[in-house]
Scaffold this active site. Sequence first.
Site: not given
Length: 258
Positions: A153, A157
Site C-alpha cells: 500500500y 501511494k
Amino acid sequence: MARLFITGSSTGLGLMTAALLAEKGHAVVLHARNDERAKAAMAALPAAHAVVEGDVSTIRATMRLAEKANRHGPYDAVIHNVAVGYREPQRIETGDGLPHVFAVNTLAPFILTALIERPKRLVYLSSGLHRNASADLDDITWEKRRWDGTEAYSESKLHDVLLAFAFARYWPDVLSNALEPGWVPTRMGGPAATDDLDQAHRTQAWLAVSDDPAAVGTAGYFYHMQPREVHADARNHPRQDRLIEICERLSGLKLDLR
C-alpha cells in the site's frame, strides 16, 4: 462552475469531496464500482451530475470506465481518489495477474489519466505512509518478495505521487498535484484513526477548483491545504519515467506526451 470526475466516490472521502463541490455549484460526476453502489451514491448525493460504473481492478474494465467517463466530459479536473487499503493479508491477483493493491492504486490512475480527455487539473490522493515506502521499482508487482500488505500500500501511494509529478512535467498546461488526507476514520482508515475527518476531503476539492495562489501551482504535495514534505525520490525524473514505462508496458497503452 467546474465539471469534475472523482474516482471512488460512492462512499467515504470521495463522496464527501463530491458533496462539498456540488454544494458550491460544480457539476460532479461520481464513480461507483457497480450498479448497487451507483444507485446508493446518487441517493446520497442527488445533486451529482451523473454517476458512472466501473471496476478498476482490471485493465480492460478500467479502459471501459475511461470511455464512460469521457461521455460526461471534458472535465476541468479529475480527482484520483479510488484506492484499496493496507490490510490485504496476501498477494491477491486480479484477472490480469497483478496484485490487487497495485492494480487499483497505481495502474488504474495511470490508465484513466492516459485515456480521459486531458483536464485542466489532476489531483492524486496519496498517504503519509508513502514517505516510508521503498522507491525501488524492480519488483513492483511483488513476484519475488514476500508479501507485505502495508508496504505494498505504501509503495502504491508513492507511485501516485510519482504519477502526479510526472504528469506535471509532461503536460505543463495541466496542474497536477498530490495530497494526503490524513489517517481518518473512514472504512479504509478504520475506527482507530486519529486525524480530523472534517478536514480530510477539503484539500482535494481545493486543488480541483480553487484560484488560491497555492492551489494553482503544479507538482505540489499537500496536507490540509498546506505544503508537506514528500518522499525524497518523488521528484526523481528517471524514477518517474520508469514508473510510466512500467505502466505503459503492463497496460499496453502509450502515453500521449504532446
